[in-house]
Design a protein around this motif. Structure first.
Motif, PDB file in Angstrom:
ATOM      1  N   CYS A  64       0.828  -1.210   0.000  1.00 43.57           N
ATOM      2  CA  CYS A  64       0.000   0.000   0.000  1.00 43.57           C
ATOM      3  C   CYS A  64       0.862   1.259   0.000  1.00 43.57           C
ATOM      4  N   ILE A  65       1.927   1.249   0.774  1.00 46.22           N
ATOM      5  CA  ILE A  65       2.830   2.405   0.790  1.00 46.22           C
ATOM      6  C   ILE A  65       3.433   2.628  -0.592  1.00 46.22           C
ATOM      7  N   ASP A  66       3.820   1.547  -1.251  1.00 42.46           N
ATOM      8  CA  ASP A  66       4.357   1.677  -2.612  1.00 42.46           C
ATOM      9  C   ASP A  66       3.337   2.327  -3.532  1.00 42.46           C
ATOM     10  N   ARG A  67       2.080   1.934  -3.383  1.00 38.56           N
ATOM     11  CA  ARG A  67       1.050   2.520  -4.239  1.00 38.56           C
ATOM     12  C   ARG A  67       0.831   3.994  -3.906  1.00 38.56           C
ATOM     13  N   LEU A  68       0.807   4.334  -2.617  1.00 38.58           N
ATOM     14  CA  LEU A  68       0.628   5.731  -2.231  1.00 38.58           C
ATOM     15  C   LEU A  68       1.761   6.612  -2.756  1.00 38.58           C
ATOM     16  N   ARG A  69       2.923   6.030  -2.918  1.00 39.14           N
ATOM     17  CA  ARG A  69       4.067   6.793  -3.402  1.00 39.14           C
ATOM     18  C   ARG A  69       4.152   6.841  -4.929  1.00 39.14           C
ATOM     19  N   SER A  70       3.341   6.050  -5.606  1.00 40.35           N
ATOM     20  CA  SER A  70       3.460   5.975  -7.062  1.00 40.35           C
ATOM     21  C   SER A  70       3.084   7.308  -7.701  1.00 40.35           C
ATOM     22  N   ALA A  71       3.721   7.612  -8.813  1.00 38.11           N
ATOM     23  CA  ALA A  71       3.482   8.887  -9.502  1.00 38.11           C
ATOM     24  C   ALA A  71       2.038   9.015  -9.947  1.00 38.11           C
ATOM     25  N   GLN A  72       1.442   7.929 -10.417  1.00 35.10           N
ATOM     26  CA  GLN A  72       0.068   7.986 -10.911  1.00 35.10           C
ATOM     27  C   GLN A  72      -0.895   8.367  -9.800  1.00 35.10           C
ATOM     28  N   VAL A  73      -0.741   7.709  -8.644  1.00 30.09           N
ATOM     29  CA  VAL A  73      -1.649   7.984  -7.532  1.00 30.09           C
ATOM     30  C   VAL A  73      -1.457   9.407  -7.032  1.00 30.09           C
ATOM     31  N   ARG A  74      -0.212   9.867  -6.958  1.00 30.38           N
ATOM     32  CA  ARG A  74       0.027  11.248  -6.511  1.00 30.38           C
ATOM     33  C   ARG A  74      -0.636  12.240  -7.453  1.00 30.38           C
ATOM     34  N   ARG A  75      -0.566  11.982  -8.742  1.00 29.66           N
ATOM     35  CA  ARG A  75      -1.216  12.884  -9.711  1.00 29.66           C
ATOM     36  C   ARG A  75      -2.723  12.890  -9.511  1.00 29.66           C
ATOM     37  N   GLU A  76      -3.313  11.698  -9.349  1.00 27.96           N
ATOM     38  CA  GLU A  76      -4.758  11.594  -9.186  1.00 27.96           C
ATOM     39  C   GLU A  76      -5.223  12.354  -7.951  1.00 27.96           C
ATOM     40  N   ARG A  77      -4.493  12.195  -6.856  1.00 26.27           N
ATOM     41  CA  ARG A  77      -4.972  12.724  -5.585  1.00 26.27           C
ATOM     42  C   ARG A  77      -4.617  14.191  -5.396  1.00 26.27           C
ATOM     43  N   THR A  78      -3.468  14.609  -5.891  1.00 30.33           N
ATOM     44  CA  THR A  78      -3.130  16.018  -5.751  1.00 30.33           C
ATOM     45  C   THR A  78      -3.884  16.867  -6.757  1.00 30.33           C
ATOM     46  N   ALA A  79      -4.461  16.243  -7.780  1.00 30.84           N
ATOM     47  CA  ALA A  79      -5.248  17.003  -8.750  1.00 30.84           C
ATOM     48  C   ALA A  79      -6.559  17.484  -8.156  1.00 30.84           C
ATOM     49  N   GLY A  80      -6.916  16.990  -6.973  1.00 33.47           N
ATOM     50  CA  GLY A  80      -8.121  17.468  -6.294  1.00 33.47           C
ATOM     51  C   GLY A  80      -9.399  16.834  -6.788  1.00 33.47           C
ATOM     52  N   ALA A  81      -9.304  15.666  -7.398  1.00 34.20           N
ATOM     53  CA  ALA A  81     -10.506  15.009  -7.925  1.00 34.20           C
ATOM     54  C   ALA A  81     -10.759  13.680  -7.228  1.00 34.20           C
ATOM     55  N   TRP A  82     -10.312  13.566  -5.974  1.00 33.61           N
ATOM     56  CA  TRP A  82     -10.379  12.276  -5.280  1.00 33.61           C
ATOM     57  C   TRP A  82     -11.167  12.390  -3.988  1.00 33.61           C
ATOM     58  N   LEU A  83     -12.053  11.414  -3.776  1.00 34.94           N
ATOM     59  CA  LEU A  83     -12.721  11.224  -2.496  1.00 34.94           C
ATOM     60  C   LEU A  83     -12.619   9.749  -2.138  1.00 34.94           C
ATOM     61  N   PRO A  84     -12.623   9.405  -0.846  1.00 36.84           N
ATOM     62  CA  PRO A  84     -12.582   7.986  -0.476  1.00 36.84           C
ATOM     63  C   PRO A  84     -13.793   7.249  -1.036  1.00 36.84           C
ATOM     64  N   GLU A  85     -13.612   5.955  -1.243  1.00 34.39           N
ATOM     65  CA  GLU A  85     -14.707   5.122  -1.731  1.00 34.39           C
ATOM     66  C   GLU A  85     -15.639   4.786  -0.571  1.00 34.39           C
ATOM     67  N   PRO A  86     -16.933   5.095  -0.679  1.00 37.52           N
ATOM     68  CA  PRO A  86     -17.854   4.849   0.444  1.00 37.52           C
ATOM     69  C   PRO A  86     -18.239   3.375   0.543  1.00 37.52           C
ATOM     70  N   LEU A  87     -18.410   2.911   1.782  1.00 32.81           N
ATOM     71  CA  LEU A  87     -18.826   1.530   2.038  1.00 32.81           C
ATOM     72  C   LEU A  87     -20.033   1.531   2.969  1.00 32.81           C
ATOM     73  N   LEU A  88     -20.962   0.664   2.689  1.00 32.94           N
ATOM     74  CA  LEU A  88     -22.164   0.536   3.509  1.00 32.94           C
ATOM     75  C   LEU A  88     -21.791  -0.068   4.860  1.00 32.94           C
ATOM     76  N   ASP A  89     -22.343   0.494   5.935  1.00 35.62           N
ATOM     77  CA  ASP A  89     -22.087  -0.078   7.262  1.00 35.62           C
ATOM     78  C   ASP A  89     -22.433  -1.567   7.245  1.00 35.62           C
ATOM     79  N   GLY A  90     -21.569  -2.348   7.863  1.00 37.04           N
ATOM     80  CA  GLY A  90     -21.722  -3.796   7.847  1.00 37.04           C
ATOM     81  C   GLY A  90     -20.820  -4.470   6.842  1.00 37.04           C
ATOM     82  N   ASP A  91     -20.256  -3.693   5.918  1.00 38.38           N
ATOM     83  CA  ASP A  91     -19.315  -4.263   4.960  1.00 38.38           C
ATOM     84  C   ASP A  91     -18.097  -4.767   5.739  1.00 38.38           C
ATOM     85  N   PRO A  92     -17.691  -6.029   5.540  1.00 39.32           N
ATOM     86  CA  PRO A  92     -16.560  -6.553   6.301  1.00 39.32           C
ATOM     87  C   PRO A  92     -15.257  -5.802   6.059  1.00 39.32           C
ATOM     88  N   MET A  93     -15.128  -5.091   4.938  1.00 37.26           N
ATOM     89  CA  MET A  93     -13.908  -4.354   4.674  1.00 37.26           C
ATOM     90  C   MET A  93     -13.730  -3.186   5.637  1.00 37.26           C
TER      91      MET A  93
END
Length: 312
Positions: A64-93
Motif C-alpha cells: 500500500c505504501i508503494d502505491r501511495l508513493r506511485s506517480a500515478q496515484v500522486r497525480r490523481e490525488r493532488t489534482a483534487g478530484a479524489w474522495l474515499p470510496e464509500p462503504l455501507l455499514d456492515g461491509d466486512p472491509m
C-alpha cells in the motif's frame, strides 16, 4: 500451494482487506493489494515464516505504501478530484469497530484527512489506532525505529485532530432526524431551513459524478443551500439520466448518516453528512460510478427500511 497454506491466507483475508482499505481509501485498490499479497505468500518460503499474520500485515502495508508513493496515484490525488470510496455499514472491509478510534479511522472524514499525511505517517496511524499494533511491531513492519514510529504517530494525531470536524459519534436517532429534515428542505426548496440546519462554517464537496476534473467545493451555508436545492430537486433530465425514477433511502455509510439515490437495484449517488452540535458540518456527494460499485453490491444484499422518498 497446498490447501493448508491457502486456508491460512483466506482466514486473514478480511483483516488484510480492512487494513489496505484504511491505507488506500479505495476498496478496489485494497482488493488488488490483498491479491498481490497472496502472490507473495504463494512464492514465499513459508517454512521460514514464524508468524504468518504479522508477515502478511507487513507485506500488505508495504504494498500500500508503494502505491501511495506511485506517480500515478500522486497525480490523481493532488489534482483534487479524489474522495474515499464509500462503504455501507456492515461491509466486512470496514473491519474492526470495537473502539471509537477504530470506527473513526474508517470514516470518510478521517480517510480524507489521511491524504494530508506522508505514507509512513498514514501507515503508523492506521496500524496503531485501528489495529493496536505496538510501536515495536510497527517498526518491524515499516523498517524504522520505535522512536520514529512514535514521532510519526504524534504528527499524524496532531494533524488529524487539528483538521477534524464534527463531534464524534452523534446519536443515531438525532442524526437520522437531521438528515431527513435536510432532505425535506432541499426537495421543497426551503433555503432558510437548509441554512439553519448547517453550521456557520459548513462545507460541501462533490465529485460531479466523476465528470469534473476537480472536486466541486462550497464553503458557506448559503452556497450549500443553493446547490442542495438544485441538486435534490427531481427533474425530467435527472430521471432520464437515471433511467427512471429513484428511491431515496436513509443509510449509514462509513459510520455516518447518508442518503442513497437508488434507481432499480443500483446506487446512482450517495450523499453523506458529518454532524456537529446537532447541525451539519460537512456534506459529501459521491456519484462517480467507479466509486459506487462495492456500495451497490452490498446494497443488493441489504434489506433496507422503506425509502424516505419512493419516487424521486
Amino acid at each position: 500451494m497446498d490447501s493448508t497454506a491457502i486456508d491460512r491466507f483466506e482466514a486473514g483475508r478480511g483483516r488484510l482487506a480492512s487494513l489496505a482499505y484504511r491505507l488506500l481509501g479505495s476498496a478496489v485498490d485494497a482488493e488488488d493489494a490483498v491479491q498481490d499479497a497472496f502472490l507473495h505468500w504463494q512464492a514465499a518460503d513459508r517454512q521460514r515464516i514464524g508468524v504468518p499474520e504479522a508477515w502478511l500485515a507487513k507485506v500488505v502495508t508495504n504494498l500500500c505504501i508503494d502505491r501511495l508513493r506511485s506517480a500515478q496515484v500522486r497525480r490523481e490525488r493532488t489534482a483534487g478530484a479524489w474522495l474515499p470510496e464509500p462503504l455501507l455499514d456492515g461491509d466486512p472491509m470496514l473491519g474492526p469497530a470495537d473502539t471509537f478510534e477504530q470506527r473513526e479511522s474508517v470514516s470518510l472524514a478521517v480517510l480524507t484527512l489521511l491524504e494530508r499525511l506522508s505514507p509512513h505517517e498514514r501507515a503508523v496511524y492506521v496500524l496503531r489506532e485501528a489495529f493496536s499494533y505496538t510501536h515495536a511491531e510497527i517498526a518491524e513492519i515499516l523498517g524504522i525505529t520505535e522512536s520514529a514510529s512514535q514521532q510519526h504517530l504524534h504528527r499524524a494525531r496532531r494533524r488529524v485532530t487539528t483538521a477534524r470536524r464534527g463531534d464524534g459519534e452523534a446519536d443515531p436517532a438525532s442524526a437520522r432526524r437531521i438528515v431527513e429534515e435536510f432532505l425535506a428542505a432541499a426537495t421543497s426548496g426551503r433555503t432558510e431551513r437548509l441554512v439553519a440546519l448547517l453550521t456557520d462554517d459548513a462545507n460541501a464537496i462533490s465529485d460531479g459524478a466523476g465528470l469534473a476534473q476537480r472536486l466541486m467545493r462550497y464553503d458557506t451555508p448559503q452556497q450549500i443551500a443553493a446547490v442542495a436545492r438544485a441538486g435534490f430537486r427531481p427533474t425530467p433530465a435527472k430521471r432520464r439520466f437515471a433511467g427512471g425514477t429513484s428511491a431515496v433511502h436513509y443509510a449509514r455509510v462509513n459510520g455516518a448518516p447518508a442518503v442513497l439515490f437508488v434507481p432499480g437495484d443500483r446506487i446512482l449517488g450517495a450523499v453523506t453528512f458529518d454532524l456537529a452540535d446537532d447541525r451539519i458540518a460537512t456534506v459529501r456527494g459521491i456519484a462517480a460510478p467507479a466509486r459506487l460499485v462495492r456500495l451497490t453490491e452490498a446494497w443488493r444484499r441489504h434489506e433496507p427500511d422503506p425509502p424516505l422518498i419512493a419516487q424521486w
